[in-house]
Design a protein around this motif. Structure first.
Motif, mmCIF file in Angstrom:
data_model
loop_
_atom_site.group_PDB
_atom_site.id
_atom_site.type_symbol
_atom_site.label_atom_id
_atom_site.label_comp_id
_atom_site.label_asym_id
_atom_site.label_seq_id
_atom_site.Cartn_x
_atom_site.Cartn_y
_atom_site.Cartn_z
ATOM 1 N N GLU A 75 0.896 -1.641 -0.216
ATOM 2 C CA GLU A 75 -0.007 0.098 -0.014
ATOM 3 C C GLU A 75 0.824 1.115 -0.033
ATOM 4 N N THR A 76 2.009 1.115 0.606
ATOM 5 C CA THR A 76 3.353 2.659 0.342
ATOM 6 C C THR A 76 4.278 2.450 -0.950
ATOM 7 N N ALA A 77 3.770 1.656 -1.054
ATOM 8 C CA ALA A 77 4.150 1.988 -2.948
ATOM 9 C C ALA A 77 3.505 2.369 -3.022
ATOM 10 N N ARG A 78 1.788 1.444 -3.720
ATOM 11 C CA ARG A 78 0.433 2.263 -4.478
ATOM 12 C C ARG A 78 0.614 3.420 -3.700
ATOM 13 N N ILE A 79 0.485 4.063 -3.145
ATOM 14 C CA ILE A 79 -0.143 5.140 -2.086
ATOM 15 C C ILE A 79 1.750 6.526 -3.437
ATOM 16 N N LYS A 80 3.047 5.752 -3.085
ATOM 17 C CA LYS A 80 3.830 7.083 -3.632
ATOM 18 C C LYS A 80 3.447 6.621 -5.184
ATOM 19 N N VAL A 81 3.430 5.621 -5.532
ATOM 20 C CA VAL A 81 3.590 5.474 -7.251
ATOM 21 C C VAL A 81 2.215 6.835 -8.118
ATOM 22 N N ASN A 82 1.416 7.030 -7.234
ATOM 23 C CA ASN A 82 0.404 7.036 -7.498
ATOM 24 C C ASN A 82 0.486 8.736 -6.825
ATOM 25 N N ALA A 83 1.033 9.127 -6.227
ATOM 26 C CA ALA A 83 1.431 10.637 -5.962
ATOM 27 C C ALA A 83 2.881 10.984 -6.971
ATOM 28 N N TYR A 84 3.602 10.526 -6.973
ATOM 29 C CA TYR A 84 4.378 10.732 -7.999
ATOM 30 C C TYR A 84 4.141 10.991 -9.500
ATOM 31 N N MET A 85 2.827 10.566 -10.284
ATOM 32 C CA MET A 85 2.287 10.869 -11.624
ATOM 33 C C MET A 85 1.746 11.891 -11.553
ATOM 34 N N GLN A 86 0.687 11.857 -9.823
ATOM 35 C CA GLN A 86 -0.231 13.211 -9.769
ATOM 36 C C GLN A 86 0.407 13.824 -10.057
ATOM 37 N N ASN A 87 1.963 14.013 -9.619
ATOM 38 C CA ASN A 87 2.726 15.625 -9.254
ATOM 39 C C ASN A 87 4.204 16.186 -10.363
ATOM 40 N N GLY A 88 3.274 15.077 -11.620
ATOM 41 C CA GLY A 88 4.227 15.708 -12.666
ATOM 42 C C GLY A 88 5.589 14.728 -13.454
ATOM 43 N N GLY A 89 6.040 13.516 -12.271
ATOM 44 C CA GLY A 89 6.756 12.435 -12.494
ATOM 45 C C GLY A 89 5.840 11.395 -13.955
ATOM 46 N N THR A 90 6.400 11.061 -14.730
ATOM 47 C CA THR A 90 5.789 9.453 -16.114
ATOM 48 C C THR A 90 7.135 8.720 -16.090
ATOM 49 N N ILE A 91 5.839 7.878 -16.096
ATOM 50 C CA ILE A 91 6.294 6.265 -16.011
ATOM 51 C C ILE A 91 6.357 5.777 -17.708
ATOM 52 N N LEU A 92 7.823 5.306 -17.539
ATOM 53 C CA LEU A 92 6.945 4.137 -18.917
ATOM 54 C C LEU A 92 7.080 2.299 -18.867
ATOM 55 N N PHE A 93 6.246 2.597 -18.919
ATOM 56 C CA PHE A 93 5.527 0.703 -18.645
ATOM 57 C C PHE A 93 6.059 -0.035 -19.863
ATOM 58 N N ASP A 94 7.193 -0.973 -19.485
ATOM 59 C CA ASP A 94 7.692 -1.770 -20.467
ATOM 60 C C ASP A 94 7.400 -3.662 -20.483
ATOM 61 N N THR A 95 6.387 -3.778 -21.409
ATOM 62 C CA THR A 95 6.904 -5.061 -20.800
ATOM 63 C C THR A 95 6.810 -6.243 -21.337
#
Length: 230
Positions: A75-95
């Motif tokens: 849950e900690t990781a989920r909250i932090k990743v969501n906050a990262y995206m909401q505050n200007g960060g970009t994630i490139l998911f690569d399958t």
């Protein structure tokens, strides 16, 4: 944390799989090197991060190779990743689909855990096609996998999509030997021309996350049209 606050660097999510993490590190190191050579952006060496314990806010871009069990986050990781995206960060998911990576179902399971906006296949006029180089597609070690981006219209984070997703195994295309700086993996099927286009996509991606959506401004169209005619 202090060092990260004074330097710009890319990040990659640690998966716990040594080979995957090695390729991510070498890939982002290779991309950072090429970015420094060809642009004014000064990127320091990339950093592996664990979303559960690390501060993500310092990184403009995180590369996330999707592996089996990726959705099993705390849950900690989920909250932090969501906050990262909401505050200007970009994630490139690569399958990394053709490299034995996780299938699309694993990415969907991960997406259900996160506040990911609606995604669409990147349109032909997306800013990523012109943020530095003019591109028509976004190959990596493989080609043919669509790149998914946030649906146009949200206009948050200066118009930069907080999520990009695809399966072309970009880190493997960018990975260079630490001593010889020679490519470590073949680019299939297009060889070194495909690798060059993969690096160009990486540079466009870095410019996109660092400068925002300014390339969408109409003022840039005449210069772009002239370049297309060359």
């Amino acid at each position: 944390a202090l060092e990260n606050s004074t330097q710009t660097r890319l990040a990659y999510v640690l998966t716990g799989d040594a080979e995957t993490d090695r390729i991510s590190r070498l890939g982002l190191t290779g991309l950072s090197l090429i970015v420094r050579r060809r642009t004014a952006a000064e990127l320091s060496d990339p950093q592996g991060v664990d979303p559960d314990r690390d501060d993500l806010s310092f990184f403009p871009l995180m590369y996330w190779p999707v592996t089996a069990g990726a959705a099993d986050m705390t849950e900690t990781a989920r909250i932090k990743v969501n906050a990262y995206m909401q505050n200007g960060g970009t994630i490139l998911f690569d399958t990394r689909d053709r490299a034995g990576g996780a299938d699309l179902g694993e990415l969907r399971a991960l997406a259900r855990k996160l506040d990911i906006p609606p995604l669409v296949v990147a349109p032909a006029n997306h800013v990523l096609t012109r943020s530095f180089y003019l591109l028509q597609d976004f190959p990596g070690r493989w080609t043919g996998s669509a790149l998914w981006v946030e649906r146009a219209g949200a206009r948050i984070n200066d118009g930069v999509s907080p999520v990009l997703a695809g399966g072309n195994d970009w880190a493997a295309a960018w990975a260079l030997d630490e001593d010889t700086q020679q490519a470590l993996f073949p680019a299939v099927p297009g060889g070194e021309r495909q690798r060059e286009l993969a690096f160009r996509f990486g540079i466009n991606l870095v410019m996109y996350v660092l400068t925002g959506n300014y390339k969408a401004d109409q003022v840039h169209l005449p210069a772009i049209i002239r370049r297309l005619g060359q």
